[in-house]
Scaffold this active site. Sequence first.
Site, PDB file in Angstrom:
ATOM      1  CG  ASP A  73       0.400  -4.034   2.859  1.00  0.00           C
ATOM      2  OD1 ASP A  73       0.898  -3.569   1.827  1.00  0.00           O
ATOM      3  OD2 ASP A  73      -0.371  -3.393   3.596  1.00  0.00           O
TER       4      ASP A  73
ATOM      5  CB  SER B  15       2.686   1.696   6.478  1.00  0.00           C
ATOM      6  OG  SER B  15       1.452   1.379   7.044  1.00  0.00           O
TER       7      SER B  15
ATOM      8  CG  HIS C 135      -0.633   0.326   2.487  1.00  0.00           C
ATOM      9  ND1 HIS C 135      -0.317  -0.612   3.445  1.00  0.00           N
ATOM     10  CD2 HIS C 135      -0.491   1.528   3.102  1.00  0.00           C
ATOM     11  CE1 HIS C 135      -0.005  -0.008   4.578  1.00  0.00           C
ATOM     12  NE2 HIS C 135      -0.093   1.289   4.402  1.00  0.00           N
TER      13      HIS C 135
HETATM   14  N1  ARG Z   1      -5.076   0.846   7.911  1.00  0.00           N
HETATM   15  C1  ARG Z   1      -3.763   0.891   7.345  1.00  0.00           C
HETATM   16  C2  ARG Z   1      -3.086   2.226   7.571  1.00  0.00           C
HETATM   17  O1  ARG Z   1      -3.377   3.208   7.562  1.00  0.00           O
HETATM   18  C3  ARG Z   1      -3.668   0.432   5.940  1.00  0.00           C
HETATM   19  C4  ARG Z   1      -4.390   1.230   4.897  1.00  0.00           C
HETATM   20  C5  ARG Z   1      -4.279   0.652   3.538  1.00  0.00           C
HETATM   21  N2  ARG Z   1      -5.044  -0.578   3.341  1.00  0.00           N
HETATM   22  C6  ARG Z   1      -6.386  -0.614   2.989  1.00  0.00           C
HETATM   23  N3  ARG Z   1      -6.985  -1.765   2.852  1.00  0.00           N
HETATM   24  N4  ARG Z   1      -7.085   0.482   2.764  1.00  0.00           N
HETATM   25  O2  ARG Z   1      -3.340   3.221   7.481  1.00  0.00           O
HETATM   26  N1  ASP Z   2      -1.524   1.565   8.115  1.00  0.00           N
HETATM   27  C1  ASP Z   2      -0.742   2.623   8.721  1.00  0.00           C
HETATM   28  C2  ASP Z   2       0.206   3.238   7.691  1.00  0.00           C
HETATM   29  O1  ASP Z   2      -0.103   3.227   6.519  1.00  0.00           O
HETATM   30  C3  ASP Z   2      -0.047   2.153   9.932  1.00  0.00           C
HETATM   31  C4  ASP Z   2      -0.904   2.338  11.138  1.00  0.00           C
HETATM   32  O2  ASP Z   2      -1.629   3.340  11.209  1.00  0.00           O
HETATM   33  O3  ASP Z   2      -0.807   1.508  12.025  1.00  0.00           O
HETATM   34  O4  ASP Z   2       1.181   3.884   8.019  1.00  0.00           O
END
Ligand code: ARG
Ligand code: ASP
Length: 711
Positions: free
Chosen positions: A220, A646, A84
């Site tokens: 990922d 991330s 991502h």
């Molecule tokens: N929650 C994670 C982070 O902020 C991953 C976001 C990307 N993945 C997704 N399925 N949208 O931000």
């Molecule tokens: N998913 C997040 C990122 O993209 C990581 C988090 O917020 O734990 O940095």
Amino acid sequence: MKRLSLSLVLFMLFPFFAKAGEGMWIPMLLQYNEKEMQEMGMRITAEDIYSINHSSLKDAIVLFGGGCTGEIVSDYGLLLTNHHCGYDYIQRHSSVEHDYLTNGFWAMNRGEELPCPGLSVIFLREMRDVTDQVLADITIDMPEDERQAKVDEHIKAIIADVEKETNYKVSIKPYFLGNEYYLLLNEVYTDVRLVGCPPSNIGKFGGDTDNWVWPRHTGDFSIFRVYADKDGHPAVYSEDNVPYKPAKHLDISLKGAEEGDFAFVFGYPARTNEYLPSVAVDQEANLIDPITVDLRGKVLDIYNKYQEQDPKVRIQYASKHASIGNGWKKWMGVTEGINHFHGVEKKEAYEHEFFDWAMQSRSRYMYVNLMKDFKKNYEELEPYELAYTYMAEAGMRIEIVNFAGRFVKLSEVTKDTPQDEIDMMITNLKASAEKFYKDYYEPIDREVAAMLLSEYLKAQPADFRPAFLNDIKDVNDYVGKMFDKSMFTDQAKVNTLLDNFKVNNAKKLANDPALLVYQSLIGFYREKVYDHIKALTEDNARLQRIYMKGQMEMQPEKRFSPDANFTLRVTYGKVEGFRPKDGMKYNHFTTLEGIMQKENPDIYDYVVEPRLKQLYNTKDYGRYADKDGTMHVAFTASVHTTGGNSGSPILNADGQLLGLNFDRCWEGTMSDLIYDPDICRNISVDIRYVLFIIDKFAGAGHLINEMTIVE
Ligand code: ARG
Ligand code: ASP
């Protein structure tokens, strides 16, 4: 808010401090944590992690693309980060003929690697404590603007001085809310190439459905390579550039981790607010977040309805759904977590302690009124925060309104505007229009607009509404007319306008109903909201700085960790699962088995690659299998992380790579405000699954041969 019993209050004395797992530590000060880290199982030293005298793990860590973390895993600049995080660059190289998002991409030799203009990685070379110089001659009761002017002046002088002795990029950032300042020497590499990525069915497996959720099965990761000139220095893209040779690359462990094992994350957390007063946490978790969650939830319901009906719409709204849904899910977890933890009440109890301590000595006079002042500010801020939230989450969420905003400048041109300026605007708008209409579906926007504007009207009092809302008699009627009359629902009309634009079209454009709504929203914000938010936020920053100083004085023995500020940090804890609810225990790892359990060819997020299934059926895991014989996919740990982490490496007691951090469990997303080691868990993809995909799935074993694997 309910008051707590005395025993609970006593039990909670200094509740926010000194918990294993909490804290985002400054690498150059890690010697203060070394003992604790070693007691928890670490077998290396603080110097092995950060040193300016010899190579250390820090030489392998980068800020990737300005928003994520990456790590170097070979002597040839090979870099790992999340799928991502690399997504935009993968997407830019994707077309119908070469759909790397869907099918994955693997460079089978260096010649096939794809340049990524605009992508940079940043290495931290050194940091220095410059607090004394930055804060020289500054007193606690100095007026704020005078203070800031002095700070800025000192920072400028120090940077100018250091720039004379170095070619690195020099910057100075505040830590501990402006009580300390550190200078950072960075090196920026801009020739970074895409080397490989799995298909989205692997790299994004579970998609938005599984986002923030455990159990998780997302592969990922994506792979890049950093290039440099012949001398190893940063250079713009050139065929003559060579793979960058780092002072250190990460070794990779194939041993996996047991529950309870020490682990640490090394990366670039973006922002946390662990020292907010209770009133601020209450406002965020119990007022603003729930409103945002509610509005976004209603928007997502409408998206879902149309997305389920039509595969084309599903793709068109996938990315919008993902970005609205990411915050929606996270903030739901924040509110629930804070309340479940009694976070506001615990902070209040701590604030009483603080007040009593401040009252004990005359020299602590500047701390006595802090909580009163915070309370006053946050009360005053509340209507403005609400106004801002509705403007952003209800008004601007209407797609044609938001899009019309880009035409404001063009609607204001006169016969005195130079033609080349107009031409430039038209060129840019044509490009925006192309992108906008590719993913625009009017029936969704109409329904969303009617829903949002009725919510807006219901929730905000007349004097806190933009003018257009107060003219509405019947929302459906209003929205119907706006969409029927606006040209922004119709790509052909917009193109015609842009193709034949004359200055005398500007007036008609300015009167487009969607553009008028945009202007009304922005005008309201500028005239009635912005100044208040700015003044109160600045004053709160001053109070926070003093509050931080007071807390450090109150607990001189305690090691405090500064809030995240997008600089390199070390965070540590244990590999472990957790108990989300009474009677439930989450295992700390998932396996390929779980991917097969989730498989559903009819649900986009759960389609399994045939090749992966085949490897599963033949159990062809090679040396990447766990000693239990299964293929581990992801694991959780009690390591404090946030956005920006991330792609960060999660490392074992020997400093070897165990996996890549990519998310948190939503039960613990409150960790940006309060960290609770019982429920806050970060999620990482197991490095053995990453290598298995590279080697067995993609047949890109030549990449593994570059790495240092510890079996
Ligand atoms: N929650 C994670 C982070 O902020 C991953 C976001 C990307 N993945 C997704 N399925 N949208 O931000
Ligand atoms: N998913 C997040 C990122 O993209 C990581 C988090 O917020 O734990 O940095």
